[in-house]
Scaffold this motif. Structure first.
Motif, PDB file in Angstrom:
ATOM      1  N   ILE A  13      12.850  88.823 100.877  1.00 19.03           N
ATOM      2  CA  ILE A  13      11.642  88.457 100.132  1.00 19.03           C
ATOM      3  C   ILE A  13      11.681  86.986  99.746  1.00 19.03           C
ATOM      4  CG2 ILE A  13      10.486  88.806  97.919  1.00 19.03           C
ATOM      5  CD1 ILE A  13      11.249  91.823  98.311  1.00 19.03           C
ATOM      6  N   LYS A  14      12.863  86.561  99.343  1.00 15.07           N
ATOM      7  CA  LYS A  14      12.999  85.143  98.987  1.00 15.07           C
ATOM      8  C   LYS A  14      12.670  84.255 100.177  1.00 15.07           C
ATOM      9  CE  LYS A  14      16.559  84.988  95.446  1.00 15.07           C
ATOM     10  NZ  LYS A  14      17.983  84.671  95.350  1.00 15.07           N
ATOM     11  N   LEU A  15      13.177  84.640 101.331  1.00 13.62           N
ATOM     12  CA  LEU A  15      12.928  83.836 102.527  1.00 13.62           C
ATOM     13  C   LEU A  15      11.448  83.839 102.872  1.00 13.62           C
ATOM     14  CD1 LEU A  15      15.796  84.633 105.038  1.00 13.62           C
ATOM     15  CD2 LEU A  15      15.311  82.479 103.924  1.00 13.62           C
ATOM     16  N   ILE A  20      13.569  79.656  98.740  1.00  9.97           N
ATOM     17  CA  ILE A  20      14.832  78.940  98.824  1.00  9.97           C
ATOM     18  C   ILE A  20      14.566  77.562  99.400  1.00  9.97           C
ATOM     19  CG2 ILE A  20      17.168  79.007  99.707  1.00  9.97           C
ATOM     20  CD1 ILE A  20      16.727  82.028 100.062  1.00  9.97           C
ATOM     21  N   GLU A  21      14.945  76.565  98.675  1.00  4.66           N
ATOM     22  CA  GLU A  21      14.668  75.202  99.091  1.00  4.66           C
ATOM     23  C   GLU A  21      15.865  74.615  99.809  1.00  4.66           C
ATOM     24  OE1 GLU A  21      12.124  72.843  98.497  1.00  4.66           O
ATOM     25  OE2 GLU A  21      10.765  74.469  97.934  1.00  4.66           O
ATOM     26  N   GLY A  22      15.618  74.096 100.966  1.00  7.59           N
ATOM     27  CA  GLY A  22      16.667  73.354 101.629  1.00  7.59           C
ATOM     28  C   GLY A  22      17.545  74.222 102.502  1.00  7.59           C
ATOM     29  N   SER A  23      17.942  73.644 103.603  1.00  9.56           N
ATOM     30  CA  SER A  23      18.694  74.441 104.556  1.00  9.56           C
ATOM     31  C   SER A  23      20.104  74.723 104.065  1.00  9.56           C
ATOM     32  CB  SER A  23      18.737  73.727 105.899  1.00  9.56           C
ATOM     33  OG  SER A  23      19.165  72.413 105.730  1.00  9.56           O
ATOM     34  N   GLN A  24      20.613  73.856 103.202  1.00 10.98           N
ATOM     35  CA  GLN A  24      21.972  74.091 102.733  1.00 10.98           C
ATOM     36  C   GLN A  24      22.042  75.329 101.848  1.00 10.98           C
ATOM     37  OE1 GLN A  24      23.685  72.057  99.675  1.00 10.98           O
ATOM     38  NE2 GLN A  24      25.766  72.262 100.434  1.00 10.98           N
ATOM     39  N   ALA A  25      21.104  75.409 100.925  1.00 15.73           N
ATOM     40  CA  ALA A  25      21.082  76.581 100.052  1.00 15.73           C
ATOM     41  C   ALA A  25      20.843  77.837 100.879  1.00 15.73           C
ATOM     42  CB  ALA A  25      19.988  76.412  99.001  1.00 15.73           C
ATOM     43  N   SER A 220      16.953  64.216 100.355  1.00 16.52           N
ATOM     44  CA  SER A 220      17.981  65.025 100.984  1.00 16.52           C
ATOM     45  C   SER A 220      19.244  64.835 100.170  1.00 16.52           C
ATOM     46  CB  SER A 220      18.185  64.577 102.429  1.00 16.52           C
ATOM     47  OG  SER A 220      19.452  64.972 102.866  1.00 16.52           O
ATOM     48  N   LYS A 221      19.873  65.919  99.859  1.00 14.19           N
ATOM     49  CA  LYS A 221      21.082  65.819  99.055  1.00 14.19           C
ATOM     50  C   LYS A 221      22.169  65.078  99.829  1.00 14.19           C
ATOM     51  CE  LYS A 221      23.590  68.464  95.688  1.00 14.19           C
ATOM     52  NZ  LYS A 221      24.990  68.379  96.077  1.00 14.19           N
ATOM     53  N   THR A 222      22.185  65.341 101.122  1.00 10.77           N
ATOM     54  CA  THR A 222      23.174  64.675 101.952  1.00 10.77           C
ATOM     55  C   THR A 222      23.005  63.162 101.897  1.00 10.77           C
ATOM     56  OG1 THR A 222      22.630  66.501 103.413  1.00 10.77           O
ATOM     57  CG2 THR A 222      24.304  64.979 104.154  1.00 10.77           C
TER      58      THR A 222
END
Lengths: 419, 631
Positions: A13-15, A20-25, A220-222
């Motif tokens: 459901i979250k997806l 969910i934000e960001g591919s890392q999370a 981007s966090k990276t």
């Protein structure tokens, strides 16, 4: 099992709701979910690897279908599948090695005619698969070790086809060990995902020199960690941040950079072309890296990449290994994209009558297009910096081959066949 | 001499200037500061310039009363006391002003014709003998009347003026300053030699007094030579003068502290500079909007020198109520029209000079509100040119009426009519099934789209928009209101939407002579992506916006908008990441207004002269401007 199903549903459901934000999370949560799936999965005595693979696949298919654009989910599912296969393989090879030692003394269940041949081959097979555990099969190993092709099917299916083996004591310990090993490896994967920033950031000093002018778009966090790491090493440089409409994540990044004491200039996205002639390097984060070296990035970066190419400015993409996707893109601008709400661009109030699809006249007069991603073809990318170092776009397919097994590339079809 | 060659021979004016003025050693000339070559005025151009008075008669058929106050004469007027120009400003001449395009053209032809006359040589000898004899310039004047022998005082005056003109003409290419000196000298010697030629002296004195006192010539034929000479000048000198102008005068560089200080002292409005200026753009002005506004409003009744209409337009610029270079240009011109209507020349001042100064002060007020666009600069040039060219004989009322009709003419011809022509051209490039992309809210493109829709063409429009102004939404409103099928997106999604686009129509703030399109920021991005996707890019731009400046990047000259609009996103209150940190020393907000699109990305420029490639822009700037744009 039911609590796992609840977890899966929750995550689905979250997806679906794009919570969910960001591919890392996403990657981390997927890996955690799969870990609990694996730990909860009851493993039969026979074909433990197969059972695990099936379970992961079943969940993975759902996850991928929930948000097909979030490629990190598929990546993690494939990585976990690959982990299971690898662990199984290494256990089997270890078992075979043990088996070979005992093979001289007592007879095998297999037909005796092949036995001698097999034991002779198995030494090579062990060597080959030991190598495989470190490296996935390359063309060279495939060519030089023909026996491997004989040995591998045997070993991989060994859990399933030899009933007699499962009765032995070391077999039962092996099943427990497989699950344990897999979970260990998934934990490592999660660890990797969590620390990929740091590993990428460690390379920052090698790429950023004094008085450099860097442009980035969106947040981007990276990238943030990368820039900050360079700042930590006493490099002084300036950063131009394009705000990244329609989400304006650039504001967030700018704020972060400013609080960390970097010289930051916030510009509008449209000013990118004007500014880029004074920029030394474009550093961006990616949403996903495709096997051909192309990148799925936040919307607007294709424009930036073209401008960078025009001014011969290096376009550097930072990507953790969880973003490496083994798929080759086809029409990624459309197929690997998603359209976000028009309300980010237009006030519904003003244009509500024009946007109305239900008025019955047919198509409405006004469409609002608000894509989330851009595709940057490999020719526009100068360099990838991943947690394993810097790579050319043309090398990405090879790097990606390290992380995935060829059997898992198409998760869905295999599952469909299995069902 | 071929007048067309005149602008090319650069050394020409200097040669003559040197030859003419270095000889009288007693006169300390502050004028020409640099004499690169010192050679004598026996150069062929001088021969050409001096069309003999006697030969003038034969030329009369081709003659058209010239625009005497053409820029050549005019420009000294602006700088120096006008009394030194004994111009027989004939009303007939003034009537022909509207046709002066043609007259200049003919003037050139005449000049070319006169160059072949043998009399020119004679004159030249006289001229060249001057420095040799060591006399002051007036000796030439005194030598010459022999040929003409004007009896009547009026004719003498006329003669005198013609001679002084021919004199001037010899020095056409000389520094104006030097000319002035020479005339002062002439005046002095004329007074000294009063006894000898009283008539001539009185003529000179009369001519010296003012332009008004000089009667119009009784016979056109008589001074037709002078006219020819003038024509020559009109044909020959404007390019020369323009050329000087054309080298764009260095713009105000705001990193130059002393000049900024000076400018500040002059400024009507106190402006506080923005705190965090972007290092790369130190040379551009950036002020804090808030203070500017309150300052202006509070000063409304104190701003004595600024006409209310101008003040209103200035405020509208400041608040962004008028944007788009056409709209701004028209608003400015109309404000000036109002201002001219209410203008009255103070006593002891001439209209031309005082009005130019007035306009200049208005202009600096407008610049304080918002820097001029290039198109506005061009319009100002036009207006100043017109003021400068006003015949001195015109009464104030007439002059004002002329100017106002000139402004009307400019607006109609250069903007409104030009847009119509552009629409006519551009519509031919739209066919059924097209998907047209436009960026921002260019007025010309909007007209094209609406016209194509009226013609019943079936097409779709993609409106691409960008922060902070979001002008595209206004365009979207208007297009959708007219029933055109539209797609709206933002500039970041340009690569996504470009797949389906068949043509890109862009507007421009200016087209520079290296083909660079100077336009709303983001245009370059759109053009670049279109180019990458092999979509033709058509730029709609009126020719009055063309400019001879060249520019390679968007940094050297640009405009900085209000930085605060960057941090606040209109309509998206959820995004307030920067709320607390805008005051941070490390954060700079950059709000560029324009960018420069390289000509490689432009497939075609649609202008009132037709559809041309960007490489043809300098040709239009060079060849058409003089005849069609500025006269």
């Amino acid at each position: 099992m039911p609590d796992v199903q609840a977890l899966v549903n929750d995550f689905l459901i979250k997806l679906k709701k794009r919570k969910i934000e960001g591919s890392q999370a996403t990657a981390r949560q997927t890996a955690e979910l799969l870990r609990s799936v694996i730990s909860q999965q009851r493993v039969p005595y026979t074909n433990q690897a197969g059972a695990l693979i099936d379970a992961v696949r079943a969940v993975g298919e759902q996850l991928i279908a929930a948000n097909p654009v979030e490629l990190a989910v598929g990546n993690i599912v494939r990585r976990v599948l690959h982990i299971i296969r690898e662990e199984d393989l290494s256990l089997t090879t270890a078992a075979i090695a043990g088996l070979n030692l005992s093979a001289a003394s007592d007879g095998d269940d297999d037909d005796d005619g092949e036995r001698d041949e097999h034991t002779v081959l198995s030494a090579a097979a062990v060597a080959a698969s030991a190598r495989n555990a470190l490296r996935p099969p390359s063309l060279q190993t495939l060519l030089e070790d023909m026996p491997e092709s004989v040995a591998i099917p045997h070993t991989s299916s060994s859990g399933g086809d030899s009933e007699g083996k499962s009765k032995s004591a070391d077999k039962s310990s092996r099943t427990r060990r497989l699950k344990h090993d897999v979970i260990e490896a998934v934990n490592e994967l999660i660890q990797d995902i969590n620390t990929c920033h740091e590993q990428i950031a460690e390379q920052a000093v090698e790429h950023i020199h004094q008085n450099e002018v860097i442009l980035t778009l969106g947040s981007s966090k990276t990238v943030l960690e990368f820039l900050y790491a360079a700042k930590e090493k006493k490099r002084s440089f300036r950063v131009f941040v394009a705000e990244g409409a329609p989400r304006y994540q650039g504001h967030l990044l700018a704020k972060e950079l400013v609080t960390r004491g970097l010289h930051t200039t916030l510009i509008t996205d449209s000013a990118v072309f004007a500014i880029i002639s004074r920029v030394n390097m474009v550093i961006v984060g990616a949403h996903a890296v495709m096997a051909n070296g192309g990148v799925i990035v936040p919307v607007g970066l294709n424009m930036v990449a073209l401008a960078a190419q025009k001014h011969a400015v290096p376009f550097v993409v930072l990507a953790g290994s969880h973003k490496l996707c083994p798929l080759y893109p086809h029409n990624p601008e459309v197929l690997l994209n998603e359209l976000r709400s028009p309300s980010e661009l237009l006030d519904f109030g003003e244009f509500s009558d024009c946007l109305d699809f239900g008025s019955g006249i047919g198509s409405p007069l006004l469409h609002v297009v608000n894509p989330a991603f851009d595709y940057v073809p490999p020719k526009l990318v100068s360099l990838f910096i991943t947690d394993t170092g810097g790579h050319n776009p043309s090398y990405m397919y090879r790097l990606i081959a390290d992380y995935y097994s060829a059997d898992d590339l198409v998760v869905r079809r295999r599952v469909a066949l299995g069902n | 001499m071929d007048p067309r060659r005149a602008p090319r021979t650069v050394s020409d004016p200097k040669v003559r200037k040197v030859g003419f003025f270095t000889d009288p050693p007693d006169r300390s000339l502050p004028g020409p500061p640099n004499h690169p070559i010192s050679s004598f005025p026996t150069s062929p151009p001088s021969t050409v310039d001096n069309s003999p008075p006697s030969a003038g008669n034969s030329l009369s058929p081709v003659m058209i009363p010239p625009p005497r106050h053409s820029s050549s004469i005019l420009s000294p007027l602006r700088r120096d006391p006008p009394e030194f120009f004994p111009l027989p400003a004939s009303p007939t001449a003034s009537t022909t002003f509207s046709d002066d395009v043609a007259s200049t053209m003919k003037g050139r032809g005449v000049a070319a014709a006169s160059s072949s006359l043998p009399g020119g040589l004679l004159f030249d000898i006289a001229a060249s003998s001057v420095p040799a004899s060591g006399l002051t310039t007036v000796s030439v004047v005194n030598n010459l009347p022999i040929e003409k022998g004007g009896g009547v005082a009026v004719e003498m005056q006329d003669d005198q003026s013609s001679r002084s003109k021919s004199l001037k003409e010899k020095t056409t290419k000389a520094e104006r300053r030097a000319l002035q000196e020479a005339q002062r000298a002439a005046k002095a010697t004329a007074k000294a030699e009063d006894g000898k030629t009283p008539a001539a002296a009185s003529g000179a004195a009369a001519s010296v007094k003012s332009g008004k006192s000089v009667k119009p010539p009784p016979s056109q034929k008589n001074d037709s030579a002078a006219l020819a000479a003038l024509e020559k000048k009109a044909g020959d000198r404007p390019p020369e003068k323009d050329r000087k102008k054309e080298v764009p005068q260095p713009r105000m560089q705001f990193d130059d502290k002393s000049r900024v200080e000076k400018a500040k002292r002059r400024a009507v409005v106190k402006q506080t500079e923005a705190r965090n200026r972007v290092e790369l753009f130190r040379h551009l002005p950036q002020y804090e909007r808030g203070t500017q506004r309150t300052e202006l409003q509070s000063k409304f009744f104190e701003l004595d020198p600024v006409h209310p209409a101008v003040y209103k337009v200035g405020l509208q610029y400041l608040y962004g109520d008028i944007c788009g270079s056409n709209a701004r240009c028209i608003a400015m011109l109309q404000a000036f029209q109002e201002a001219i209507k209410d203008y009255s020349t103070p006593s002891e001042k001439t209209l031309a000079r005082d009005l130019t100064a007035k306009i200049g002060s208005y202009l600096s007020f407008l610049i304080e509100c918002r820097p001029l666009s290039i198109s506005m600069g061009n319009a100002i040039r036009f207006l100043k040119n017109r003021i400068a060219k006003l015949p001195l004989t015109l009464s104030e009322l007439e002059a004002k009426a002329t100017l106002r009709s000139d402004i009307d003419r400019f607006i109609n011809e250069k903007i409104i009519l030009a847009d119509k022509v552009i629409v006519k051209h551009a519509v031919t490039k739209i066919s059924d099934g097209d998907v047209l992309l436009t960026y921002g809210s260019p007025s010309a493109v909007e007209m094209v789209l609406l016209h194509a829709h009226e013609l019943g063409k079936q097409f779709r429009v993609v409106v691409v928009d960008s922060r902070p102004k979001l002008e595209g939404q206004l365009l979207l409103h208007r297009l959708v209101g007219k029933g055109i099928n539209c797609t709206y997106t933002h500039v970041n999604a340009i690569s996504y939407i470009m797949h389906e686009v068949t043509r890109v129509f862009l507007g421009a703030s200016s087209v520079l002579s290296n083909g660079t399109v100077y336009s709303k920021v983001g245009t370059a991005c759109v053009a670049m992506v279109a180019h990458a996707f092999r979509v033709p890019v058509l730029v709609c731009c009126e020719a009055y916006k063309f400019h001879e400046r060249v520019q390679l990047d968007s940094l050297c000259s640009n405009e900085l908008g209000d930085p605060d609009v960057i941090s606040k996103i209109h309509g998206r209150e959820d995004i307030n990441f920067l709320d607390g940190s805008t005051n941070s020393e490390n954060l700079q907000l950059l709000n560029l207004i324009y960018d420069a699109t390289p000509s490689d990305y432009i497939s075609m420029i649609i202008t009132d002269y037709g559809m041309v490639p960007p490489t043809s822009v300098p040709v239009i700037v060079r060849d058409y401007r003089r005849e069609h744009l500025w006269i």
